[in-house]
Scaffold this motif. Sequence first.
Motif, short mmCIF file in Angstrom:
data_model
loop_
_atom_site.label_atom_id
_atom_site.label_comp_id
_atom_site.label_asym_id
_atom_site.label_seq_id
_atom_site.Cartn_x
_atom_site.Cartn_y
_atom_site.Cartn_z
N SER A 56 47.78 44.18 -13.66
CA SER A 56 46.99 43.04 -14.16
C SER A 56 45.49 43.28 -13.99
O SER A 56 44.68 42.36 -14.17
CB SER A 56 47.40 41.75 -13.43
N GLN A 57 45.13 44.49 -13.67
CA GLN A 57 43.72 44.85 -13.44
C GLN A 57 43.05 45.20 -14.76
O GLN A 57 43.52 46.07 -15.49
CB GLN A 57 43.66 46.03 -12.47
N THR A 58 41.94 44.53 -15.08
CA THR A 58 41.22 44.75 -16.33
C THR A 58 40.20 45.89 -16.18
O THR A 58 39.91 46.35 -15.07
CB THR A 58 40.48 43.49 -16.77
N GLN A 111 35.80 48.81 -13.08
CA GLN A 111 34.40 49.15 -12.92
C GLN A 111 33.85 48.59 -11.61
O GLN A 111 33.17 49.30 -10.85
CB GLN A 111 33.59 48.60 -14.11
N ASN A 112 34.13 47.33 -11.36
CA ASN A 112 33.64 46.69 -10.14
C ASN A 112 34.24 47.30 -8.88
O ASN A 112 33.55 47.48 -7.87
CB ASN A 112 33.93 45.19 -10.17
N MET A 113 35.52 47.62 -8.94
CA MET A 113 36.18 48.23 -7.79
C MET A 113 35.47 49.50 -7.37
O MET A 113 35.27 49.77 -6.17
CB MET A 113 37.64 48.53 -8.13
N PHE A 114 35.06 50.30 -8.37
CA PHE A 114 34.39 51.56 -8.05
C PHE A 114 32.94 51.34 -7.61
O PHE A 114 32.52 51.85 -6.57
CB PHE A 114 34.43 52.50 -9.26
N SER A 150 31.87 59.16 -19.96
CA SER A 150 30.47 59.39 -19.59
C SER A 150 29.57 58.21 -19.96
O SER A 150 28.45 58.11 -19.45
CB SER A 150 29.95 60.66 -20.26
N TRP A 151 30.07 57.32 -20.82
CA TRP A 151 29.27 56.16 -21.20
C TRP A 151 28.98 55.23 -20.02
O TRP A 151 28.13 54.35 -20.10
CB TRP A 151 29.95 55.38 -22.32
N GLU A 152 29.70 55.42 -18.92
CA GLU A 152 29.51 54.59 -17.74
C GLU A 152 28.24 54.96 -16.95
O GLU A 152 27.79 54.20 -16.10
CB GLU A 152 30.70 54.72 -16.79
#
Length: 419
Positions: A244-246, A251-254, A266-268
């Motif tokens: 259920s993780q979006t 992104q936030n977790m990392f 790489s767009w991150e």
Amino acid sequence: MKRRSIVLSLLAAITAASAPSVWSAPVVLTIESWRNDDLPMWRDKIIPAFEKNNPDIKIKFAPTAPAEYNAVLNSKLEAGTAGDLITCRPFDVPLQHFQKGRLLPLNDLKGMDNFAPVAKTAWTTDDGKTTFCVPIAAVMHGFMYNKEAFTKLGITPPATVEQFFAALQKIKADGKYVPLAMGTKDTWEASQLAYQNIAPNYYKGEEGRQALIAGKAKLTNAQYLEPFRTIAKWKPYLGDGFESQTYPDSQNMFTLGRAAIYPAGSWEIAGFNKQAGFKIGAFPPPVQKAGDKCYISDHPDIALGINAKSKNAAAAKVFLEFVASKEFAKIYANSVPGFFSLQKTPVEMTDPLANEFASWRGKCESTPRLTHQILSRGTPNLEDELWIKAAAVMNGTLTPEAAAQQLQKGLDSWYKPAN
């Protein structure tokens, strides 16, 4: 008096004929795009750089929300109200526009020889004869990692699949970090950031992609099946409730330092550089065993073409010559790190993480995503189906073998290779 009047009239006519730009308004070119996050770059860097040497041409960047772009652009093109310049996504959608006469051919555009044929593939007809958009940038897949976490745990960036799983196990055993920041709720991540990320090392990049297009290989063959088996083994290393993780959750977790490794596009880079309170490193998809040749998903992402109904096609070509230049490539690559120039000559970049990704081009062979050219033109759409099947494999609700069989069955139902 009569003679004086005639002389004055002649002088006025000569002045008007010799300096039309003094009296005529500049040509205004409108760019259609889905990259609404790029507006500051265009406004502050690209447009001023072009207009400095082309004061008679003005550029208006008019983006649409990404999710709405294809539908909005299609409506505008059909109604004849689209802008002069069309930002092109890769492969089939812009190809359809060209086939319908909506985009101009650009083979003879000055600067097109700055791009190798493979860089133009995503915007060239199937027969390889006509290119209809100027390539701008590609994005790469790989893995980002928390350098501080790796240092604390004594882990070095893994080069092989065995080393990769050993690192995941060590991170999990320590308990401080989630090994892999990834969820399957949005499904596309399971395809693009998991399967399409690692798979080129299994099917040998272009060799395997072209074999599938030619009908000389099947998705049930080992080189396409093994990546499913590998991502199925990621499950124990994903966070609790990853189903259920979006995407934003991952992104936030990392970036909040709760996960050690992020399967990445790489767009991150630009966003993560701002958000993360730690140094980020990157490593390419691990090879199956030491000494194997490496392959990376180096996917053409964005290009620019000319609306065939534009009344300013000549001015649009002048702008596209600028887009094909080294000056444009340098501005773009440094303004949005993680979007890499497709030109033959490497572009000097200032971002260390972007340079790390770019360095893989010198070590590994590049290939676009497996499903984006030709293989997703029918129903069921292979790209869309891969999202669903890859997520199910990672969730443990579908076996790798069943996923490959179902994908191949769907492809066989409509795709008849030309070769």
